[in-house]
Design an enzyme around this catalytic site. Structure first.
Site, PDB file in Angstrom:
ATOM      1  N   HIS A 239       8.940 -16.224  17.674  1.00  0.00           N
ATOM      2  CA  HIS A 239       8.587 -15.645  18.968  1.00  0.00           C
ATOM      3  C   HIS A 239       7.087 -15.302  19.083  1.00  0.00           C
ATOM      4  CE1 HIS A 239      12.912 -15.187  19.524  1.00  0.00           C
ATOM      5  NE2 HIS A 239      12.996 -14.440  18.452  1.00  0.00           N
TER       6      HIS A 239
HETATM    7  O1  RIB Z   1      12.685 -10.660  21.168  1.00  0.00           O
HETATM    8  C1  RIB Z   1      11.732 -11.020  20.198  1.00  0.00           C
HETATM    9  C2  RIB Z   1      10.677  -9.978  20.082  1.00  0.00           C
HETATM   10  O2  RIB Z   1      11.266  -8.753  19.651  1.00  0.00           O
HETATM   11  C3  RIB Z   1       9.618 -10.302  19.000  1.00  0.00           C
HETATM   12  O3  RIB Z   1       8.393  -9.720  19.352  1.00  0.00           O
HETATM   13  C4  RIB Z   1      10.162  -9.641  17.778  1.00  0.00           C
HETATM   14  O4  RIB Z   1       9.124  -9.275  16.846  1.00  0.00           O
HETATM   15  C5  RIB Z   1      10.768  -8.402  18.368  1.00  0.00           C
HETATM   16  O5  RIB Z   1       9.738  -7.453  18.518  1.00  0.00           O
END
Ligand code: RIB
Ligand code: CA
Length: 311
Positions: A239
């Site tokens: 992500h």
């Molecule tokens: O949904 C994914 C996000 O939530 C990413 O930033 C992960 O590190 C969590 O913070």
């Protein structure tokens, strides 16, 4: 002046945050890190950020920020320890490090933006610090080159059917940010799930043998174990690195300008990013460049490059 983007990273390390920090260190000039309660409590994510800076090329100051969301809501802590563990980086040998440069992340964000116009803010955790900075100084967003956010989705969530964690953890903060008029690039789950790790990628990381790749191998191996347990698939969407690439390599990402709103009051959809795909080219106050596609092979090569360099 290196010509590389200059950025501050607001984060909640977090396994994918860790990879994002190493990627940013390789591709940009990281002038500061601010931490926010998210994947794990503030003390944990701040300790993780400090440890990760020992693997970064420059001495990057870490400023601790919000220990919880703008509106306490039901008062329940909003963490993702079921994914990242109580430490926020379970399964990873995080180097120990000194204490943060400060505990006023918002003050640091505002001061840095006054000192250096044209900074990028890469927000890869809940948007509590970012919203507080905007509320304290409405001129903040005008001094930034833009805000690159990992959060939300054009379709479906990961914490609820509708909401992605970073937005879900502080929807009021996200609402402030999307309404701020900032130049926003948004990498949601619809995008980040196109950048999924694999056993083959992990083998390549293992073979590198640097201090950064050793930490990254532990990070990805841990995520594979957790994702196998949680989803049945030993693969993890990267992500947060997407939000870094949205600044350093936007040519690898397909963006469409869309209005983005945040659902606040309906319990079923609270924290959902409502992205209006009905009209092309509209220009409203909540406009953002929403990411829809990424050149994943090129992105992985950049990630591997970032792990080869040793401090
Ligand atoms: O949904 C994914 C996000 O939530 C990413 O930033 C992960 O590190 C969590 O913070
Ligand atoms: Ca994160």
């Amino acid at each position: 002046m290196t010509g590389r983007p200059r950025m501050i990273i607001d984060c909640d390390p977090g396994h994918d945050d860790a990879l994002a920090l190493l990627l940013a260190d390789h591709l940009a000039d990281v002038v500061g890190i601010t931490t926010v309660s998210g994947n794990a409590p503030l003390t944990a994510v701040t300790a993780n950020a400090l440890g990760l800076t020992t693997l970064m090329q420059d001495d990057v100051p870490v400023h601790a920020g919000a220990a919880g969301p703008l509106s306490p809501g039901d008062g329940q802590p909003r963490h993702a320890t079921h994914v990242h563990g109580e430490s926020g980086l379970d399964g990873v040998d995080v180097p120990s490090a000194s204490s943060p440069a400060g505990d006023d992340a918002v003050g640091f964000l505002l001061e840095a933006s006054r000192r250096q116009a044209g900074l990028w803010l890469v927000a890869i955790g809940p948007l509590t610090n970012v919203a507080a900075a905007i509320s304290r100084d409405p001129g903040f967003v005008g001094r930034l080159a833009g805000i690159s956010i990992m959060g939300g989705s054009t379709r479906g969530g990961n914490v609820t059917a509708a909401a992605e964690f970073n937005i879900w953890a502080d929807p009021e903060a996200a609402d402030v940010v999307f309404r701020s008029g900032a130049g926003i690039r948004l990498c949601g789950l619809n995008l980040t799930h196109q950048l999924k790790t694999s056993a083959a990628l992990l083998d390549r990381i293992h073979a590198m043998g640097s201090a950064r790749s050793t930490l990254a191998a532990q990070t990805v191996a841990y995520l594979h174990d957790r994702m196998l347990a949680l989803t049945g698939e030993a693969a993890a969407a990267l992500h947060d690195p997407c939000a870094v690439l949205a600044v350093t390599h936007p040519e690898l990402i397909e963006f469409v300008s869309r209005p983005v709103a945040v659902s606040l009051s309906d319990p079923l959809t609270r924290g959902m990013t409502v992205i209006d795909e009905r009209f092309a080219g509209r220009n409203g106050p909540n406009q953002a460049l929403v990411a829809y596609g990424i050149d994943a092979p090129a992105a992985f090569e950049l990630l591997l490059e970032s792990l080869a360099a040793d401090r």
